[in-house]
Design a protein around this motif. Structure first.
Motif, PDB file in Angstrom:
ATOM      1  N   ASP A 291     -20.025 -20.644   8.503  1.00 51.07           N
ATOM      2  CA  ASP A 291     -18.674 -20.756   7.945  1.00 51.07           C
ATOM      3  C   ASP A 291     -18.581 -20.131   6.562  1.00 51.07           C
ATOM      4  OD1 ASP A 291     -18.108 -22.063  10.266  1.00 51.07           O
ATOM      5  OD2 ASP A 291     -18.071 -24.073   9.386  1.00 51.07           O
ATOM      6  N   THR A 292     -19.702 -20.083   5.849  1.00 46.06           N
ATOM      7  CA  THR A 292     -19.714 -19.424   4.538  1.00 46.06           C
ATOM      8  C   THR A 292     -19.799 -17.918   4.689  1.00 46.06           C
ATOM      9  OG1 THR A 292     -20.761 -21.345   3.486  1.00 46.06           O
ATOM     10  CG2 THR A 292     -20.959 -19.223   2.353  1.00 46.06           C
ATOM     11  N   LEU A 293     -20.732 -17.454   5.521  1.00 44.85           N
ATOM     12  CA  LEU A 293     -20.920 -16.017   5.696  1.00 44.85           C
ATOM     13  C   LEU A 293     -19.698 -15.350   6.310  1.00 44.85           C
ATOM     14  CD1 LEU A 293     -24.598 -15.876   7.055  1.00 44.85           C
ATOM     15  CD2 LEU A 293     -23.813 -15.276   4.751  1.00 44.85           C
ATOM     16  N   PHE A 294     -19.049 -16.065   7.239  1.00 44.13           N
ATOM     17  CA  PHE A 294     -17.950 -15.462   7.989  1.00 44.13           C
ATOM     18  C   PHE A 294     -16.620 -16.167   7.720  1.00 44.13           C
ATOM     19  CE2 PHE A 294     -21.888 -14.823  10.475  1.00 44.13           C
ATOM     20  CZ  PHE A 294     -21.976 -13.444  10.317  1.00 44.13           C
TER      21      PHE A 294
ATOM     22  N   THR B 233     -28.954  -5.777  -2.612  1.00 43.34           N
ATOM     23  CA  THR B 233     -27.897  -6.143  -3.564  1.00 43.34           C
ATOM     24  C   THR B 233     -26.494  -6.019  -2.995  1.00 43.34           C
ATOM     25  OG1 THR B 233     -27.798  -3.887  -4.479  1.00 43.34           O
ATOM     26  CG2 THR B 233     -29.348  -5.438  -5.510  1.00 43.34           C
ATOM     27  N   ASP B 234     -26.264  -5.130  -2.043  1.00 42.34           N
ATOM     28  CA  ASP B 234     -24.921  -4.931  -1.496  1.00 42.34           C
ATOM     29  C   ASP B 234     -24.541  -6.089  -0.581  1.00 42.34           C
ATOM     30  OD1 ASP B 234     -24.950  -2.553  -2.823  1.00 42.34           O
ATOM     31  OD2 ASP B 234     -25.034  -1.268  -1.042  1.00 42.34           O
ATOM     32  N   GLU B 235     -23.298  -6.532  -0.694  1.00 46.90           N
ATOM     33  CA  GLU B 235     -22.771  -7.557   0.205  1.00 46.90           C
ATOM     34  C   GLU B 235     -22.080  -6.901   1.400  1.00 46.90           C
ATOM     35  OE1 GLU B 235     -23.392 -10.563   0.245  1.00 46.90           O
ATOM     36  OE2 GLU B 235     -23.867 -11.216  -1.783  1.00 46.90           O
ATOM     37  N   PRO B 236     -22.146  -7.561   2.558  1.00 45.29           N
ATOM     38  CA  PRO B 236     -22.652  -8.920   2.820  1.00 45.29           C
ATOM     39  C   PRO B 236     -24.145  -8.982   3.144  1.00 45.29           C
ATOM     40  CG  PRO B 236     -21.664  -8.057   4.805  1.00 45.29           C
ATOM     41  CD  PRO B 236     -21.501  -6.978   3.764  1.00 45.29           C
ATOM     42  N   PHE B 237     -24.840  -7.834   3.036  1.00 43.13           N
ATOM     43  CA  PHE B 237     -26.233  -7.778   3.483  1.00 43.13           C
ATOM     44  C   PHE B 237     -27.135  -8.697   2.655  1.00 43.13           C
ATOM     45  CE2 PHE B 237     -24.144  -3.600   3.912  1.00 43.13           C
ATOM     46  CZ  PHE B 237     -23.940  -3.649   5.279  1.00 43.13           C
ATOM     47  N   ARG B 238     -26.861  -8.773   1.357  1.00 42.68           N
ATOM     48  CA  ARG B 238     -27.662  -9.657   0.504  1.00 42.68           C
ATOM     49  C   ARG B 238     -27.560 -11.098   0.985  1.00 42.68           C
ATOM     50  NH1 ARG B 238     -26.220 -12.548  -4.109  1.00 42.68           N
ATOM     51  NH2 ARG B 238     -27.942 -12.996  -5.557  1.00 42.68           N
TER      52      ARG B 238
ATOM     53  N   SER C 192     -21.242  -6.800   9.748  1.00 40.59           N
ATOM     54  CA  SER C 192     -20.307  -6.457   8.686  1.00 40.59           C
ATOM     55  C   SER C 192     -19.048  -5.791   9.244  1.00 40.59           C
ATOM     56  CB  SER C 192     -21.000  -5.525   7.682  1.00 40.59           C
ATOM     57  OG  SER C 192     -20.090  -5.005   6.733  1.00 40.59           O
ATOM     58  N   GLU C 193     -19.244  -4.909  10.219  1.00 42.07           N
ATOM     59  CA  GLU C 193     -18.113  -4.151  10.761  1.00 42.07           C
ATOM     60  C   GLU C 193     -17.290  -4.983  11.746  1.00 42.07           C
ATOM     61  OE1 GLU C 193     -20.135  -0.837  12.452  1.00 42.07           O
ATOM     62  OE2 GLU C 193     -21.001  -0.249  10.516  1.00 42.07           O
ATOM     63  N   GLU C 194     -17.953  -5.663  12.686  1.00 38.92           N
ATOM     64  CA  GLU C 194     -17.245  -6.277  13.797  1.00 38.92           C
ATOM     65  C   GLU C 194     -16.744  -7.690  13.502  1.00 38.92           C
ATOM     66  OE1 GLU C 194     -19.333  -5.927  17.485  1.00 38.92           O
ATOM     67  OE2 GLU C 194     -19.690  -3.787  17.242  1.00 38.92           O
ATOM     68  N   LEU C 195     -17.472  -8.456  12.698  1.00 38.08           N
ATOM     69  CA  LEU C 195     -17.027  -9.811  12.391  1.00 38.08           C
ATOM     70  C   LEU C 195     -16.229  -9.893  11.095  1.00 38.08           C
ATOM     71  CD1 LEU C 195     -19.267 -10.461  14.569  1.00 38.08           C
ATOM     72  CD2 LEU C 195     -19.472 -12.661  13.427  1.00 38.08           C
ATOM     73  N   LEU C 196     -16.560  -9.021  10.124  1.00 40.76           N
ATOM     74  CA  LEU C 196     -15.877  -9.077   8.829  1.00 40.76           C
ATOM     75  C   LEU C 196     -14.870  -7.957   8.651  1.00 40.76           C
ATOM     76  CD1 LEU C 196     -18.879 -10.104   6.552  1.00 40.76           C
ATOM     77  CD2 LEU C 196     -17.053 -11.550   7.458  1.00 40.76           C
ATOM     78  N   GLY C 197     -14.832  -7.010   9.595  1.00 41.80           N
ATOM     79  CA  GLY C 197     -13.823  -5.954   9.541  1.00 41.80           C
ATOM     80  C   GLY C 197     -14.059  -4.912   8.476  1.00 41.80           C
ATOM     81  N   ASN C 198     -15.277  -4.827   7.940  1.00 40.63           N
ATOM     82  CA  ASN C 198     -15.570  -3.812   6.933  1.00 40.63           C
ATOM     83  C   ASN C 198     -15.642  -2.429   7.558  1.00 40.63           C
ATOM     84  OD1 ASN C 198     -15.759  -5.667   4.778  1.00 40.63           O
ATOM     85  ND2 ASN C 198     -17.868  -6.179   5.354  1.00 40.63           N
TER      86      ASN C 198
END
Length: 490
Positions: A418-421, A372-377, A351-357
């Motif tokens: 490609d969907t997740l990231f 329930t929290d994204e992107p973990f769900r 979540s932090e390194e690939l999606l920049g959250n």
């Protein structure tokens, strides 16, 4: 070839590289130096200096800019950094005074730290040669028998055991054998040495990301015949581990600067003794995950160029993505219970390194709801559907720092990846995502081929744990990547 010609690192959003080429050219002309002489002064290649001066190569790494300022006697402002301790270099104290003695000690410490951050890979390889060959796992990593398993293990099958009453480690980094790694501190009155390496880092060479966090201390690695491996943990803090691990690394860098690396020049490493004695010192593991995108018989993977100015350890190197210390996201008992899980730690780093959250650093009292929290769900749904799989190869120790390294691999089918990231970032708080050219999409990554692996491992500044993940994934590719083509072109 070097990484400058086939690996491309996007510039990070920072103003620090502005004007550095013009500055080097002006300095050289003012002091009557050739490019080669300036390169020798800085420890760079002449071709690198030429590219920086001409604007063909920008410098975005804060540690490199600090290195230039210190070696040329410039202020931080001169190289585009915020004001700091370097500004006082222009007001030299009286020679032989107590203040000069402290300043000289701190100056020598900074130079050694610069050398450490610019030569971590070669230092790790040299440190590995200090130990018996049976303990060496590739270049710069150590593993005892039983720590790396015969085949990859699903990450959920690894047993995690908690030891509430673990004894305090015998070594903290404050031992007399480590005195030479901690500089003097004082204002001309009472003088002493820094008592903690992390305190010296905070005052003299603070990375952007430098926060003490509750973490999981590795106590034991066990594998019984016919049973899944088990890792035993207790509590520690991030700084407790850094105080030991960066101390032994600093000592190694100082020894190499003074000549050949040998045991007589390494009193603190000798005091540690058996690197696999996890009761004698804090062993804090990172979870290093090679992320592979599998697409119709071919595969690629992403790499991370970690900024030495941003991270406390493993800066200035290529690393697998993601990689992060095994620790809870908060300090409450609920955080501990929810986050004492390898896969959840990997998900937070994705979540932090690939999606920049934003980093899940415990600043919020609200625990993560992984269901329930994204992107973990979405991560967990893909895993349950079988389009995302995560395995563990085992454990190692970085030979330079003796940090623990949990070696894992994440295999994601292309459509799912490609969907997740879809919103994958090119830069994050710790560095930049590497590709094979500026025209390539970040998710395309680097081809997972034997040629790419050999080129990375043999010629690039690749973290030892990253090299191990790549080589183990290639060794077990038939298990991990069904249908992968491995013809001669591979």
């Amino acid at each position: 070839m070097t990484g400058q010609t086939w690996l491309w690192t996007p510039p990070r959003p920072t103003p620090t590289s502005v004007g550095i080429g013009s500055l080097l050219r002006a300095y050289r002309q003012a002091h009557g130096l050739t490019q080669q002489q300036l390169a020798d002064l800085l420890g760079f290649d002449q071709s690198y200096v030429s590219k920086v001066e001409s604007g063909r190569r920008a410098i975005h790494d804060i540690s490199t800019l600090r290195h230039i300022a210190r070696n040329l006697g410039l202020s931080p402002e001169d190289v585009g950094l915020a004001p700091g301790g370097l500004a006082d270099r222009r007001r030299e104290p009286p020679r032989g005074s107590a203040v000069e003695k402290v300043a000289g000690s701190q100056r020598a410490w900074r130079l050694t730290r610069d050398h450490l951050n610019h030569h971590r890979i070669s230092l790790a390889r040299a440190a590995a040669r200090l130990y018996p060959e049976a303990y060496r796992l590739g270049n710069g990593l150590l593993a005892r028998p039983g720590w790396v398993w015969d085949s990859p293990v699903d990450i959920n099958d690894i047993g995690l055991r908690w030891e509430q009453s673990a004894s305090e480690p015998a070594l903290t980094g404050a031992e007399p054998e480590a005195d030479a790694t901690r500089p003097l501190v004082g204002d001309g009155g009472a003088q002493s040495r820094y008592q903690r390496y992390t305190r010296a880092m905070r005052d003299l060479d603070r990375p952007t990301l430098f926060e003490n966090r509750l973490s999981f201390r590795l106590l034991d690695v066990a594998e019984a015949e016919g049973a899944p491996p088990t890792l035993t943990f207790g509590h520690t803090t991030y700084f407790d581990a850094v105080d030991v691990c960066e101390t032994v690394a600093h000592e190694t860098a100082a020894a190499m600067m003074g000549g050949e690396l040998a045991w007589p020049a390494l009193p603190f490493r000798r005091r540690i003794g058996d690197p696999f004695d996890l009761a004698g010192r804090v062993a804090l593991p990172s979870i290093n995950t090679l992320t592979i995108r599998l697409d119709r018989g071919s595969a690629s993977f992403v790499l991370h160029r970690r900024s030495a100015g941003s991270v406390a350890t493993a800066g200035g190197v290529y690393h697998v993505l993601p990689a992060g210390v095994f620790q809870p996201s908060g300090i409450t008992p609920f955080h501990h219970e929810a986050d004492f899980d390898l896969w959840r730690n990997v998900m937070r780093e994705l979540s932090e390194e690939l999606l920049g959250n934003a980093e899940h650093d415990g600043s919020s009292s609200r625990p993560i709801d992984y269901d329930t929290d994204e992107p973990f769900r979405s991560f967990e749904q893909a895993r349950r559907a079988g389009t995302l799989r995560v395995f563990c190869f085992g454990m190692g120790l970085d030979a330079l720092t003796l940090f623990g390294e949990i070696l894992t691999v994440l295999v994601v089918e292309a459509d799912t990846f490609d969907t997740l990231f879809a919103d994958m970032v090119r830069t994050n708080a710790e560095g930049s995502v590497v590709s094979t050219g500026p025209g390539r999409q970040a998710h395309e990554g680097i081809p997972f081929t034997q040629a790419s692996l050999r080129r990375l491992v043999d010629t690039e500044p690749l973290a030892p744990s990253a090299a191990a993940c790549l080589e183990l994934a290639w060794r077990h590719r038939e298990t991990l990547l069904p249908g992968l083509r491995t013809r001669a072109s591979v």
